[in-house]
Design a protein around this motif. Structure first.
Motif, PDB file in Angstrom:
ATOM      1  N   HIS A  51      -7.665   0.361  -6.419  1.00  0.00           N
ATOM      2  CA  HIS A  51      -8.382  -0.531  -5.746  1.00  0.00           C
ATOM      3  C   HIS A  51      -7.702  -1.701  -5.618  1.00  0.00           C
ATOM      4  O   HIS A  51      -7.288  -2.162  -6.782  1.00  0.00           O
ATOM      5  CB  HIS A  51      -9.702  -0.780  -5.699  1.00  0.00           C
ATOM      6  CG  HIS A  51     -10.222  -1.906  -4.386  1.00  0.00           C
ATOM      7  ND1 HIS A  51     -10.659  -1.916  -3.613  1.00  0.00           N
ATOM      8  CD2 HIS A  51     -10.877  -3.067  -5.477  1.00  0.00           C
ATOM      9  CE1 HIS A  51     -11.079  -3.198  -3.192  1.00  0.00           C
ATOM     10  NE2 HIS A  51     -10.621  -3.687  -3.978  1.00  0.00           N
ATOM     11  N   GLU A  86       0.760   3.960  -3.252  1.00  0.00           N
ATOM     12  CA  GLU A  86       0.562   5.632  -2.542  1.00  0.00           C
ATOM     13  C   GLU A  86       1.988   5.716  -2.935  1.00  0.00           C
ATOM     14  O   GLU A  86       1.325   7.136  -3.931  1.00  0.00           O
ATOM     15  CB  GLU A  86       0.276   5.513  -1.216  1.00  0.00           C
ATOM     16  CG  GLU A  86      -0.508   5.048  -0.817  1.00  0.00           C
ATOM     17  CD  GLU A  86      -0.668   5.190   0.750  1.00  0.00           C
ATOM     18  OE1 GLU A  86       0.209   6.420   1.523  1.00  0.00           O
ATOM     19  OE2 GLU A  86      -1.347   4.612   1.926  1.00  0.00           O
ATOM     20  N   VAL A 129      -4.907   5.997  -5.924  1.00  0.00           N
ATOM     21  CA  VAL A 129      -4.996   5.296  -5.621  1.00  0.00           C
ATOM     22  C   VAL A 129      -5.850   3.562  -6.166  1.00  0.00           C
ATOM     23  O   VAL A 129      -6.446   3.933  -5.572  1.00  0.00           O
ATOM     24  CB  VAL A 129      -4.245   4.743  -4.178  1.00  0.00           C
ATOM     25  CG1 VAL A 129      -3.652   3.712  -4.187  1.00  0.00           C
ATOM     26  CG2 VAL A 129      -2.914   6.056  -3.686  1.00  0.00           C
ATOM     27  N   HIS A 153       0.705  -0.966  -0.229  1.00  0.00           N
ATOM     28  CA  HIS A 153      -0.442   0.360   0.307  1.00  0.00           C
ATOM     29  C   HIS A 153       0.779   1.099   0.358  1.00  0.00           C
ATOM     30  O   HIS A 153       0.669   2.272  -1.018  1.00  0.00           O
ATOM     31  CB  HIS A 153      -1.170   0.057   1.205  1.00  0.00           C
ATOM     32  CG  HIS A 153      -2.247  -0.618   1.396  1.00  0.00           C
ATOM     33  ND1 HIS A 153      -2.893  -0.702   0.291  1.00  0.00           N
ATOM     34  CD2 HIS A 153      -2.134  -2.527   1.696  1.00  0.00           C
ATOM     35  CE1 HIS A 153      -3.727  -1.615  -0.059  1.00  0.00           C
ATOM     36  NE2 HIS A 153      -3.640  -2.513   1.236  1.00  0.00           N
ATOM     37  N   LYS A 154       1.573   1.305   0.668  1.00  0.00           N
ATOM     38  CA  LYS A 154       2.881   2.371   1.209  1.00  0.00           C
ATOM     39  C   LYS A 154       3.663   3.000  -0.935  1.00  0.00           C
ATOM     40  O   LYS A 154       3.826   4.010  -1.120  1.00  0.00           O
ATOM     41  CB  LYS A 154       4.715   2.415   1.456  1.00  0.00           C
ATOM     42  CG  LYS A 154       4.518   3.188   1.636  1.00  0.00           C
ATOM     43  CD  LYS A 154       4.459   4.253   2.709  1.00  0.00           C
ATOM     44  CE  LYS A 154       5.174   6.095   3.277  1.00  0.00           C
ATOM     45  NZ  LYS A 154       4.713   7.422   3.576  1.00  0.00           N
TER      46      LYS A 154
END
Length: 583
Positions: A468, A456, A466, A452-453
């Motif tokens: 899904h 982003e 961002v 996720h980082k």
């Protein structure tokens, strides 16, 4: 007020050059000191001022020093030449109301008013020239305002008069040269510094020299400076001195690109216990100056750990120099690391060049891929660590350095030592503190955070939302072994974010991730025959779809077995599954 005899000679020459064009001077005039020492004299035959004590005026043994222009009419003081009685004349050269020199000459005439007038005018003219020169020195070279300015700069500043006498040295310069200003003020620069670069030649060329690299040997050792020499002139455009401005090259290179580290411990994303222990140990190590060896597979973030250590240490405002031991050509390793002197080999730069260790002075050297370093260079690196000094290629003088070494490798160095491909003594010198960075496959709990980082990060850079991430894609990512570790994960997520249209699904992932054999078939949205819109499809495609579904069921979701059963490649199977929306 101390004045060098050379300055007096210089100014006397200028006086007579101006006077003799308008007046005929047929007498020998001499300048003497208060101790009757000879300075120089004017030769009426040559019509120039010369320095030759052998042809000076024959002075009596005792001469009263009188503070005014005078003819000594006492016959006991007279000077005999060719049988004729001559009378001695003198006029004081005064500086700041203080008698400094005497201008003397002889004449057969007694109390010659014209001679007295000429003598007094010449003495006054010489006094004025000397005073003007001294005042200009104070204005240009050593006034309080200049002292204040030079003390505020971060470089060394030294000024001399046109004869090389040191008039000003700021505190930074004194520290760099290993002296104090009190020790050197008033001394000739050539007695203090033996380097020819601190030359007065710019007074002749009238051209400043800017940022010339010089090597200088002082009490603290051998150092390299960037030296600028600027000639100074008075309002008559006559030279009065030189201003030297010098900087420590090793401090200058702190401004060079790639000498700064950007990552901190707060930038490292983790929650697993292995990484928590690693970061805790790395923070403790950062507060010491001991060597550190970071081990781990390629792509695990060893340099990120090294930069974080540097930024957490008391060397954080100093250079962070990265040396990729695997990227430097073998024949250039030594000169790149330790630098070289001018003329040490064909193609070397004029003035030589600093190596990476010198550039890192005060900071950290990060030796990446240390296992790739040639054995012959390993021994020299060991000496650097032990002696805390380097010697340039082609040089002989050791140059002291203050560095902290962090090394990293993806090899098993202990095994390399056992096989003799890495020096055991260097290994123990480097491995004072050992940090092992776990592979990404051993940090499964950290994977979702990292994914996720990274998503982003790419989305922000590309200025987009961002996307899904579906659960089934996360399952693929978690099941993958990640042989390239975080570097591979970063590239994968960058690709996925760029290709995604709001959602990351299988089609945005590289094929190598999809060729796993352990994806649960239940996660695949399989469509059965009776739900297929057969009216919209040709009979051949319907049959092909049913064959693929049957093969997947028969192989329990194993893609390799299903592809083998169908007689096609796995990549072809994935393409068909994507085509029929079976993924």
């Amino acid at each position: 007020m101390n004045i060098q005899a050379s300055l007096v000679v210089e100014e006397v020459k200028k006086v007579f050059e101006q006077v003799k064009n308008d007046n005929e001077i047929d007498s020998k005039l001499e300048i003497i000191g208060l101790d009757y020492s000879y300075i120089c004299h004017y030769d009426p035959v040559l019509e120039e001022v010369v320095v030759d004590s052998g042809s000076a005026v024959n002075l009596p043994n005792k001469l009263p020093l009188i503070h005014k222009t005078i003819c000594y009419d006492d016959r006991d003081i007279g000077v005999h030449r060719d049988g004729q009685l001559e009378y001695l004349y003198s006029s004081p050269i005064i500086l700041g109301s203080e008698l400094k020199y005497l201008l003397v000459c002889t004449s057969t005439a007694k109390q010659d008013s014209l001679m007295l007038l000429i003598l007094e005018l010449l003495a006054s003219f010489i006094s004025a020239r000397l005073e003007t020169h001294i005042k200009l020195q104070e204005i240009f070279l050593k006034n309080d305002h200049m002292k204040q300015i030079t003390e505020t700069v971060s470089a060394g500043s030294l000024s001399v008069d046109k004869f090389g006498t040191i008039l000003l040295l700021n505190e930074v310069g004194a520290e760099m040269l290993g002296v104090t200003a009190e020790e050197v003020l008033g001394k000739p620069i050539f007695e203090v510094l033996d380097n020819q670069a601190f030359s007065l030649n710019v007074l002749n060329t009238r051209k400043p020299i800017l940022d010339r690299e010089i090597k200088i040997k002082i009490n603290k050792g051998q150092y390299y400076f960037l030296l600028s020499s600027v000639p100074l002139y008075d309002n008559l455009n006559d030279p009065i001195g030189v201003l030297f401005h010098f900087k420590d090259i090793r401090k200058e290179v702190e401004m060079i690109v790639n000498t700064k580290s950007f990552f901190h411990f707060d930038d490292i994303i983790y929650q697993c216990e292995e990484m928590k222990d690693l970061i805790q140990l790395a923070k403790k190590a950062a507060l010491q100056d001991s060597s550190i060896l970071i081990e781990g597979e390629s792509g695990t973030g060893k340099e990120l750990i090294a930069q974080s250590i540097h930024n957490y240490s008391n060397r954080s405002n100093k250079p962070f120099i990265v040396i990729d031991c695997s990227a430097i050509p073998r024949n250039l390793v030594e000169s790149e690391l330790f630098g070289y002197e001018e003329g040490s080999f064909t193609g070397s730069h004029k003035g030589g060049r600093m190596g990476k260790f010198e550039r890192a002075n005060g900071g950290t050297v990060f030796l990446d891929e240390i296992g790739e370093m040639p054995l012959e260079i390993q021994s020299k690196l060991l000496r650097v660590i032990q002696s805390r000094s380097i010697t340039r290629v082609g040089g002989h003088e050791p140059i002291p350095i203050n560095i902290r070494i962090i090394a990293a490798t993806n090899r098993n160095l202990a095994h390399e030592v056992a096989e003799g491909s890495f020096r055991h003594d260097l290994y123990y010198r480097l491995n004072v503190i050992n940090l092992f960075v776990p592979a990404l496959r051993d940090r499964k709990g950290d994977l979702p955070l990292l994914i996720h980082k990274l998503m982003e990060k790419t989305a922000k850079r590309e200025k987009r939302e961002v996307p899904h991430l579906s659960n089934r894609v996360m399952e693929v990512l978690e099941n993958y072994e990640w042989p390239g570790n975080i570097r591979e994960l970063e590239n994968t997520m960058e690709r996925a974010v760029i290709l995604a249209n709001g959602e990351i699904d299988y089609q945005q992932l590289p094929k190598r991730l999809l060729e796993l054999e352990n994806i649960n078939v239940s996660s695949i949205p399989v469509q059965t025959e009776h739900v297929v819109n057969q009216t919209a499809q040709k009979p051949k495609t319907v049959m092909e779809q049913q064959l693929i579904i049957s093969a997947l069921k028969a192989s329990n979701g194993n893609k390799s077995k299903a592809a083998k059963q169908l007689g096609i490649a796995r990549s072809t199977l994935y393409e068909k599954m994507y085509q029929y929306k079976l993924l």
